[in-house]
Design a protein around this motif. Sequence first.
Motif, PDB file in Angstrom:
ATOM      1  N   UNK A  10      35.227  39.267  41.096  1.00 15.67           N
ATOM      2  CA  UNK A  10      36.430  39.383  40.275  1.00 15.67           C
ATOM      3  C   UNK A  10      36.652  40.814  39.828  1.00 15.67           C
ATOM      4  N   UNK A  11      35.597  41.472  39.347  1.00 19.40           N
ATOM      5  CA  UNK A  11      35.718  42.864  38.930  1.00 19.40           C
ATOM      6  C   UNK A  11      36.122  43.755  40.100  1.00 19.40           C
ATOM      7  N   UNK A  12      35.490  43.540  41.241  1.00 21.06           N
ATOM      8  CA  UNK A  12      35.791  44.359  42.415  1.00 21.06           C
ATOM      9  C   UNK A  12      37.236  44.165  42.872  1.00 21.06           C
ATOM     10  N   UNK A  13      37.690  42.921  42.938  1.00 25.36           N
ATOM     11  CA  UNK A  13      39.059  42.651  43.408  1.00 25.36           C
ATOM     12  C   UNK A  13      40.115  43.118  42.409  1.00 25.36           C
ATOM     13  N   UNK A  14      39.835  42.993  41.118  1.00 28.86           N
ATOM     14  CA  UNK A  14      40.762  43.524  40.103  1.00 28.86           C
ATOM     15  C   UNK A  14      40.903  45.028  40.299  1.00 28.86           C
ATOM     16  N   UNK A  15      39.785  45.711  40.480  1.00 28.89           N
ATOM     17  CA  UNK A  15      39.814  47.157  40.694  1.00 28.89           C
ATOM     18  C   UNK A  15      40.573  47.541  41.945  1.00 28.89           C
ATOM     19  N   UNK A  16      40.336  46.816  43.017  1.00 33.01           N
ATOM     20  CA  UNK A  16      41.026  47.094  44.279  1.00 33.01           C
ATOM     21  C   UNK A  16      42.533  46.890  44.127  1.00 33.01           C
ATOM     22  N   UNK A  17      42.920  45.807  43.457  1.00 33.62           N
ATOM     23  CA  UNK A  17      44.345  45.548  43.231  1.00 33.62           C
ATOM     24  C   UNK A  17      45.000  46.644  42.406  1.00 33.62           C
ATOM     25  N   UNK A  18      44.297  47.131  41.398  1.00 40.82           N
ATOM     26  CA  UNK A  18      44.862  48.185  40.547  1.00 40.82           C
ATOM     27  C   UNK A  18      44.942  49.516  41.286  1.00 40.82           C
ATOM     28  N   UNK A  19      43.923  49.857  42.042  1.00 41.39           N
ATOM     29  CA  UNK A  19      43.945  51.121  42.784  1.00 41.39           C
ATOM     30  C   UNK A  19      45.046  51.123  43.828  1.00 41.39           C
ATOM     31  N   UNK A  20      45.156  50.047  44.579  1.00 41.85           N
ATOM     32  CA  UNK A  20      46.149  49.977  45.656  1.00 41.85           C
ATOM     33  C   UNK A  20      47.542  49.637  45.154  1.00 41.85           C
ATOM     34  N   UNK A  21      47.653  49.169  43.919  1.00 45.70           N
ATOM     35  CA  UNK A  21      48.953  48.749  43.413  1.00 45.70           C
ATOM     36  C   UNK A  21      49.410  47.480  44.107  1.00 45.70           C
ATOM     37  N   UNK A  22      48.471  46.566  44.313  1.00 48.14           N
ATOM     38  CA  UNK A  22      48.745  45.303  44.996  1.00 48.14           C
ATOM     39  C   UNK A  22      48.588  44.161  43.998  1.00 48.14           C
TER      40      UNK A  22
END
Length: 173
Positions: A85-97
């Motif tokens: 969850x932490x990893x995917x939240x971070x990925x979504x925020x970085x990519x703007x997805x």
Amino acid sequence: MFIEWLRSNAAAMWCLTIIRIYLGYQWVTAGYGKISGGFDASGFLKGAISKSTGEHPAVQGWWSAFLQHGALPGVGFINILVPFGEFLVGLGLILGTFTTFAALMGAVMNTAYLFSGTVSTNAQMLILEVLILAAGANAAKIGFDRFILPSLRSRTKNTHVSTIPAQTLVEKQ
């Protein structure tokens, strides 16, 4: 007035992008560290439960009861949910997805950590996530949501259109 500025101003868009990437980096590194280094939440959960006693408990009784009777028995699921969850939240925020959803899930996790008696950077991150949530789509204009959201909106509009031709409806009247 401030919310309108967050939602429409180009300078706000750039500021929110910096905030979004900062938060994303924090979440990705936390999640990746847990994924690659092994993670067991049982110690954290037991520590939070122990903070619910005394004259001025750091953890409220109702939250401690949830941790003791809900989270701790399901710690195996928590051990998967938290790092990914932490990893995917971070990925979504970085990519703007799916940015607002990622910020919302980050806010939920930060709130859970705060309820568990861990202040650290959680309060700061929660405030920044609330800014992203208030800004809506402007927070992700510099990101993949710029392309994803219009596509989703057009699909949503097309699914609500009647499948009966208009001429057939007129003839029946």
